[in-house]
Design a protein around this motif. Structure first.
Motif, PDB file in Angstrom:
ATOM      1  N   ALA A  15      54.306  40.469   8.626  1.00 30.07           N
ATOM      2  CA  ALA A  15      54.305  40.196   7.190  1.00 30.07           C
ATOM      3  C   ALA A  15      55.666  40.753   6.595  1.00 30.07           C
ATOM      4  O   ALA A  15      56.442  40.241   5.744  1.00 30.07           O
ATOM      5  CB  ALA A  15      53.210  40.988   6.309  1.00 30.07           C
ATOM      6  N   TRP A  63      48.601  40.428   2.976  1.00 29.35           N
ATOM      7  CA  TRP A  63      48.551  40.105   4.315  1.00 29.35           C
ATOM      8  C   TRP A  63      47.949  41.112   5.152  1.00 29.35           C
ATOM      9  O   TRP A  63      48.797  42.422   5.284  1.00 29.35           O
ATOM     10  CB  TRP A  63      49.905  39.705   4.804  1.00 29.35           C
ATOM     11  CG  TRP A  63      49.961  38.972   6.088  1.00 29.35           C
ATOM     12  CD1 TRP A  63      48.999  39.072   7.238  1.00 29.35           C
ATOM     13  CD2 TRP A  63      50.945  38.014   6.496  1.00 29.35           C
ATOM     14  NE1 TRP A  63      49.191  38.191   8.242  1.00 29.35           N
ATOM     15  CE2 TRP A  63      50.641  37.376   7.831  1.00 29.35           C
ATOM     16  CE3 TRP A  63      52.040  37.579   6.048  1.00 29.35           C
ATOM     17  CZ2 TRP A  63      51.337  36.693   8.515  1.00 29.35           C
ATOM     18  CZ3 TRP A  63      53.012  36.840   6.699  1.00 29.35           C
ATOM     19  CH2 TRP A  63      52.421  36.247   7.974  1.00 29.35           C
ATOM     20  N   ASN A 106      52.186  45.857   9.371  1.00 26.07           N
ATOM     21  CA  ASN A 106      52.073  44.387   9.671  1.00 26.07           C
ATOM     22  C   ASN A 106      53.774  43.713   9.766  1.00 26.07           C
ATOM     23  O   ASN A 106      54.249  43.450   8.847  1.00 26.07           O
ATOM     24  CB  ASN A 106      51.352  43.555   8.773  1.00 26.07           C
ATOM     25  CG  ASN A 106      51.076  41.978   9.208  1.00 26.07           C
ATOM     26  OD1 ASN A 106      52.040  41.474  10.103  1.00 26.07           O
ATOM     27  ND2 ASN A 106      50.178  41.404   8.643  1.00 26.07           N
ATOM     28  N   TYR A 107      54.049  43.792  10.943  1.00 23.31           N
ATOM     29  CA  TYR A 107      55.731  43.443  11.264  1.00 23.31           C
ATOM     30  C   TYR A 107      55.660  42.019  11.058  1.00 23.31           C
ATOM     31  O   TYR A 107      57.013  41.613  10.712  1.00 23.31           O
ATOM     32  CB  TYR A 107      56.128  44.026  12.592  1.00 23.31           C
ATOM     33  CG  TYR A 107      56.333  45.316  12.586  1.00 23.31           C
ATOM     34  CD1 TYR A 107      57.535  45.806  12.295  1.00 23.31           C
ATOM     35  CD2 TYR A 107      55.276  46.265  13.240  1.00 23.31           C
ATOM     36  CE1 TYR A 107      57.836  47.359  12.275  1.00 23.31           C
ATOM     37  CE2 TYR A 107      55.370  47.582  13.343  1.00 23.31           C
ATOM     38  CZ  TYR A 107      56.802  48.120  12.792  1.00 23.31           C
ATOM     39  OH  TYR A 107      57.025  49.687  12.624  1.00 23.31           O
ATOM     40  N   ALA A 138      47.044  44.086   7.800  1.00 25.12           N
ATOM     41  CA  ALA A 138      47.866  44.601   8.687  1.00 25.12           C
ATOM     42  C   ALA A 138      46.728  44.688  10.077  1.00 25.12           C
ATOM     43  O   ALA A 138      45.629  44.546  10.271  1.00 25.12           O
ATOM     44  CB  ALA A 138      48.332  46.158   8.594  1.00 25.12           C
TER      45      ALA A 138
END
Length: 146
Positions: free
Chosen positions: A11, A144, A8-9, A146
């Protein structure tokens, strides 16, 4: 079989931002004066260009830390290996952060005491920062999805 590791970029970027805030507080109002004294910076004039360079390098390092921590976090999860029995998400963030700190950051910081004649006070300030930073990033990445 390799684990399935979703990233998850957003996050990761939030983790970097949180790390910058923690660094600002840790080396500013919380421990800034003691840290500067231990580093021998207390009587130096601030150099804006050097500070901007340092901030840029810190952001790059924070991104690399968050990116790699995101990978190691998922290795702890049984479902990453197509196995049942996942625990609470925060637990994997805590495991990844603590063992990364214990195995990679702490030995480097001990080396600074052993070989660079850094003080134990500086060691504890830096070790505390890296532990809080890694724990914060790890928890963000873990909770968080993904």
């Amino acid at each position: 079989m390799l684990p399935v590791i979703p990233l998850n970029y957003l996050a990761i970027l939030v983790g970097v931002l949180v790390n910058v805030v923690i660094g600002f507080l840790w080396f500013g109002p919380i421990f800034g004066k003691v840290w500067a004294k231990e580093m021998g910076y207390e009587n130096m004039e601030p150099d804006t260009k050097a500070m901007m360079r340092s901030m840029g390098l810190m952001i790059i390092g924070s991104f690399l830390t968050a990116y790699v921590l995101a990978h190691s976090l998922f290795v702890w999860k049984p479902s990453s290996w197509n196995l049942p029995g996942d625990g609470p998400a925060w637990m994997y963030g805590a495991y990844a952060a603590f063992y990364t700190w214990l195995g990679f950051y702490l030995p480097q910081l001990l080396g600074s005491v052993a070989w660079e004649s850094r003080s134990w006070r500086l060691f504890f300030i830096n070790a505390g920062y890296t532990l809080v930073s890694l724990a914060s990033i790890g928890l963000i990445l873990a909770v968080w999805p993904a």
